[in-house]
Design a protein around this motif. Sequence first.
Motif, short mmCIF file in Angstrom:
data_model
loop_
_atom_site.label_atom_id
_atom_site.label_comp_id
_atom_site.label_asym_id
_atom_site.label_seq_id
_atom_site.Cartn_x
_atom_site.Cartn_y
_atom_site.Cartn_z
N ASP A 134 -1.48 1.62 -7.03
CA ASP A 134 -2.56 2.40 -6.45
C ASP A 134 -2.36 2.56 -4.95
OD1 ASP A 134 -4.82 3.85 -6.32
OD2 ASP A 134 -6.19 2.15 -6.32
N PRO A 135 -1.28 3.22 -4.57
CA PRO A 135 -0.90 3.23 -3.15
C PRO A 135 -1.73 4.20 -2.31
CG PRO A 135 0.64 4.54 -4.42
CD PRO A 135 -0.38 4.02 -5.40
N GLU A 136 -1.85 3.88 -1.04
CA GLU A 136 -2.48 4.77 -0.07
C GLU A 136 -1.50 5.87 0.31
OE1 GLU A 136 -5.53 4.49 1.76
OE2 GLU A 136 -5.99 3.31 -0.01
N ILE A 190 0.82 -1.22 0.00
CA ILE A 190 0.00 0.00 0.00
C ILE A 190 0.85 1.26 0.00
CG2 ILE A 190 -2.04 -1.02 1.08
CD1 ILE A 190 -1.02 0.34 3.70
N GLY A 204 -6.90 11.58 -2.30
CA GLY A 204 -6.85 11.33 -0.86
C GLY A 204 -5.68 10.47 -0.44
#
Lengths: 335, 335
Positions: free
Chosen positions: B157-159, B82, B190
């Motif tokens: 699609d990292p946080e 993530i 975000g």
Amino acid sequence: MREMVWKKRKNMDGNMKNKIRVNGMTGLGALYHKELADHLKSKRFLILLILIGSTSFASLYGALTALGNAEDSNYLFLKLYTTSGSSIPSFLSFIALLGPIIGLALGFDAINSERSSGTLNRLVSQPIYRDSIIIGKFLAGTAVIATIIYSMGTMLGAMGVLVTGLKPSGEEVWRVLIFLTFTVIYVAFWLAISILFSVVCRHAATSALASIALWIFFAIFMSLVASIIANAMYPINDEYSALVNSMDHYTLNLGINRLSPYYLYSEAVSTIMNPGVRSVNVVTVDQLVGAVSGYLSLGQSLLLVWPHLTGLAALLLVAFGGAYLGFMRQEVRAN
Amino acid sequence: MTEKSRNVIEIAHLTKQYGEKIAVNDLNLCIKRGEVFGLLGPNGAGKTTTILMLLGLTEPTAGSALIEGMDCTRNPLEVKSITGYLPDNVGFYSDMTGRQNLRFTGRMNGLSGKALEERIDGLLRRVGMEQAANRKAGTYSKGMRQRLGIADVLMKDPEIIIMDEPTLGIDPEGMRELLTLIRELAQEDGRTILISSHQLHQIQQVCDRVGIFVSGQLIASGTLSELEEQIRKDGSYLLELEVQPCDDRLLAMLRQQEGVRKISKEGNTFLIDAKTDLRASLTQFLGEYGYTVLHLHQRGGDLDEIYRRYFEKAGQSDERDGMEKKKKYGWKYEK
């Protein structure tokens, strides 16, 4: 408002859990495929193929010209691999000498080129186990080696059959396959050595040089070193000392030589490919009394070189283990 | 619970020691979701070491780092799935095209088939690399590599996105695009972003909060205005003044002003160190005596000044002392 924020956050948490797909095998598979594709598309692979291909042809040609004068017409198919023609070495000795270069060429820049081009950083930050990088590289290299060795070996046999009209027996085919498998392990050992150097050395040039130096040492100088040590320990300068020391001298010389993977491999495959070889150690006249000269069966030949196979596999594991440990303990930082 | 889950990155007492040298010393830091945090510090301050520990690539000597509640040292795979990491000087496989490089990263993250291709296309569009996508990565310029690097980071699609010196060596236009993109990633998607840098100007444009990191210690952290406030409390105002004509009478008069501690001259600019805000009284005074004000600026509102002040507070000196004259303001390391 607060509710909405909560909801959004909950969704996010849910999404996140879905996103964690930890699976070490995915990374290993992706790396293996990428390395394999890299190897197969590289010029290096083409050069190796041409090198090995042309030496195979040369040795086959030599063998075919020399085969006409063979005194012994048993196991003629195997002789395609083992007979050296006029000044052209046999396939067996060619591979023993040149095989390592396949391994070295495929591995000498495995890790340090990744490091210097800055791709290692990117690689280790992916969700893969760190060891899958080095394992992937080793497996891909071994796959390429196996492809080259098996295809060249079988092609040589097939051409020999076409030209001579020989019909190989089942045992002969098995012997050739075992010989090729030995060769793959031997070359994979050199791959592991070159990967080890690529972990240790910062520059690809240094690691290439170091692994080539080691190769030349084992192929050429090891036998000199062995005989020097054996001479010092058990001199055979005059008749008396020769009488006393010959046995020890020979055994020690052999023992030291067998530390070299080159010698180990050569001894093993020449035993496998020559059913006439009955022993790999010193045989006294006593032991030969009453022996009937004949060929060893495949099982017995294999038994004779089983220690060699074990030794070779152990060397391979030690070399790869060293590379693995070195890589795992190394700092990732590029400079 | 609410408070806790808002912190995406939690670092507590994180320490890293290399032999005698302490690279990171008892670092405590929390970063909230959707925040852009700038980790500022000179080269060798321990920024990269901190990042490597966050990714589980280096083991901390003491303390812990949690990302989304997962320990970075114990669960590096979960963390890395993530967390995207853009290393400084990001490298790509030069004999693969940009698209192939992205595809490889996607595969390592468990993507395949149509989803993979769609994501690649989307990201190439997003970073404006569609035109160059099928060229070999070896031909890319530094700016293009950086853009491809961002696409590469976004593949999973990292946080959380961690960028190490992302602005280094980028031309002004590329910089503007990069900063816009960083803003977008944080506000629209975000994502939480951690940027390490020593280039203050770029950072202050995008960061919500900054932390100042010197010799392994976080000496201050907060929003820009918070940091500014903290300095103000010390009762120190630094005013830049450039007037026409610039004569000795002025200097003498300035000295007489209340609250002035020290006046120094930098080129044509006076630097006035005062206890209070002089701007109001000074403009009036200058107007009375017929001076033309060319430049009047209260320092402290930008990172340069904050950075410099904190260095002074931490008693930092540097071997480059006095030589380092960066940009217009000339931030120095002073004793």
